[in-house]
Enzyme design. Structure first.
Site, PDB file in Angstrom:
ATOM      1  N   LYS A 281       7.319   9.111   5.986  1.00 36.33           N
ATOM      2  CA  LYS A 281       5.869   9.356   6.812  1.00 36.33           C
ATOM      3  C   LYS A 281       6.151  10.339   8.079  1.00 36.33           C
ATOM      4  CE  LYS A 281       4.150   4.691   6.098  1.00 36.33           C
ATOM      5  NZ  LYS A 281       3.687   3.491   6.603  1.00 36.33           N
TER       6      LYS A 281
ATOM      7  N   LYS B  45       1.362   5.856  -7.052  1.00 36.44           N
ATOM      8  CA  LYS B  45       1.060   4.460  -6.803  1.00 36.44           C
ATOM      9  C   LYS B  45      -0.481   4.640  -6.370  1.00 36.44           C
ATOM     10  CE  LYS B  45       2.592   0.636  -3.778  1.00 36.44           C
ATOM     11  NZ  LYS B  45       3.667   0.080  -2.894  1.00 36.44           N
TER      12      LYS B  45
ATOM     13  N   LYS C 228      -4.565   4.072  -0.647  1.00 32.23           N
ATOM     14  CA  LYS C 228      -5.978   4.014   0.138  1.00 32.23           C
ATOM     15  C   LYS C 228      -6.010   5.379   0.570  1.00 32.23           C
ATOM     16  CE  LYS C 228      -4.878  -0.553   2.540  1.00 32.23           C
ATOM     17  NZ  LYS C 228      -4.557  -1.090   3.571  1.00 32.23           N
TER      18      LYS C 228
END
Length: 354
Positions: free
Chosen positions: A115, A217, A220
């Site tokens: 991240k 994957k 969102k």
């Protein structure tokens, strides 16, 4: 007390719409676990600001996750459903765990590396310390089991490391205060205050991939809404997304081995199997040799049949949020009571005056 009472804890971040992957991989498992376990389910809103500080509608996102819990079948009276920020003991224990955990442990977390990317110096301290708060979420209730996916197993291992170090560092204080339990970790006997939390990875845990790219994957954050089925999607939108889902020109194989090297086909068969509570082999025994023009409409019917009641109930709950707010307030009060029991004892163990 000869052992830690079994308790299941898990949480979901209020960041964007919940999708099919969240439902199959987490929420449906939450519903099943509540039948035989004491469960605490949390909307982890404190975690949501580690990735994005300012949200346009954080209250709405929190309510939406809670609505999904309830609409999917979680019983907020028999168990606890609440939002994390309503229980300040989470943050209090997280600070203590920040002092227990080592910087080297945090730097090894693969999710932080992913991240933060190359610009790690510009990442927030909260993003680095995220796993410490996650450990506090679990251990402030002295939870014993957490249902986790592959991406969170490393964080759960860290929670065990933090619990173990606290137990060892304060072992004499724990014993003197009569607040611990004798356990064995590996070969080592420990007088522990916090349990060695165990992951719940039994049973099928489908990894739902993007409808546009079977190697990624379902997420969102994907810029294409066609990549995922949101729990708020109506029947028409579900149908559109499945019919547009990427496939290959070959028909479905009759054996699971035939899905190798075909990520999009494997994903759609996996979604069908998960929604139907069947195996991929059973699905291929039924549809093997058929084209996707036959399989996709069947998948649409199944997905709509499973998800439409959840979507409808979520819409009803979100139309008048007073019921959701009442559930979260009640859950927050009950969670605070449990968490404060732990924190009073932790303060005593450390030596804080109260």
């Amino acid at each position: 007390m000869s052992n830690f009472p079994p308790l299941v804890f898990s949480g979901v971040q209020p960041t964007g719409n919940l999708h099919l992957g969240n439902y199959l991989g987490a929420i449906r498992k939450f519903v099943a676990l509540q039948e035989k376990n004491d469960c605490i389910y949390c909307v982890v809103d404190l975690h949501s600001i580690t990735a994005q500080l300012v949200h346009e509608d954080l209250p709405g996102q929190i309510r939406s996750i809670a609505a999904a819990f309830i609409a999917s079948g979680i019983d907020p009276k028999a168990h606890i459903v609440f939002n994390q920020s309503a229980v300040p003991q989470h943050a209090e224990l997280a600070w203590i765990f920040n002092c227990v955990a080592r910087i080297g442990w945090m730097n090894r977390m693969t999710q932080f590396k992913d991240k933060a990317g190359k610009d790690r110096e510009n990442a927030s301290l909260g993003l680095l310390a995220y796993p410490s708060l996650m450990a506090a979420d679990i251990l402030v209730y002295r939870a014993t089991h957490v249902p986790v996916g592959d991406d969170q197993k490393q964080h759960l291992e860290l929670a065990r490391d933090i619990a173990m170090k606290f137990n060892l560092d304060y072992q004499a204080h724990i014993r003197t205060g009569g607040k611990g339990i004798d356990i064995t970790v590996g070969e080592e006997p420990v007088h522990a205050y916090f349990p060695m939390v165990e992951p719940m990875i039994d049973g099928p845990a489908p990894r739902v991939m993007s409808l546009r790219d079977g190697t990624k994957k379902m997420s969102k954050s994907d810029p294409s809404d066609l990549s995922r089925i949101n729990l708020v999607d109506d029947a028409e939108m579900i149908s559109k997304k499945i019919r547009k889902a990427k496939t290959d020109p070959d028909g479905l194989p009759s054996e699971v081995e035939g899905l190798a090297g075909r990520p999009e086909a494997d994903n759609l068969v996996g979604i069908y199997a998960a929604l139907a509570d069947r195996t991929k082999a059973e699905i291929l025994a039924e549809f093997g040799g058929q084209q996707f023009s036959v399989f996709k409409p069947a998948l649409v019917d199944l997905a709509v049949n499973v998800l439409a009641p959840i979507t409808g109930e979520m819409s009803r709950l979100m139309a008048d949020t007073s019921h959701i707010d009442a559930i979260l307030r009640d859950g927050g009060e009950r969670a605070r009571s449990r968490a404060e029991t732990t924190m009073r004892e932790v303060r005593d163990i450390i030596g804080f005056l109260q």
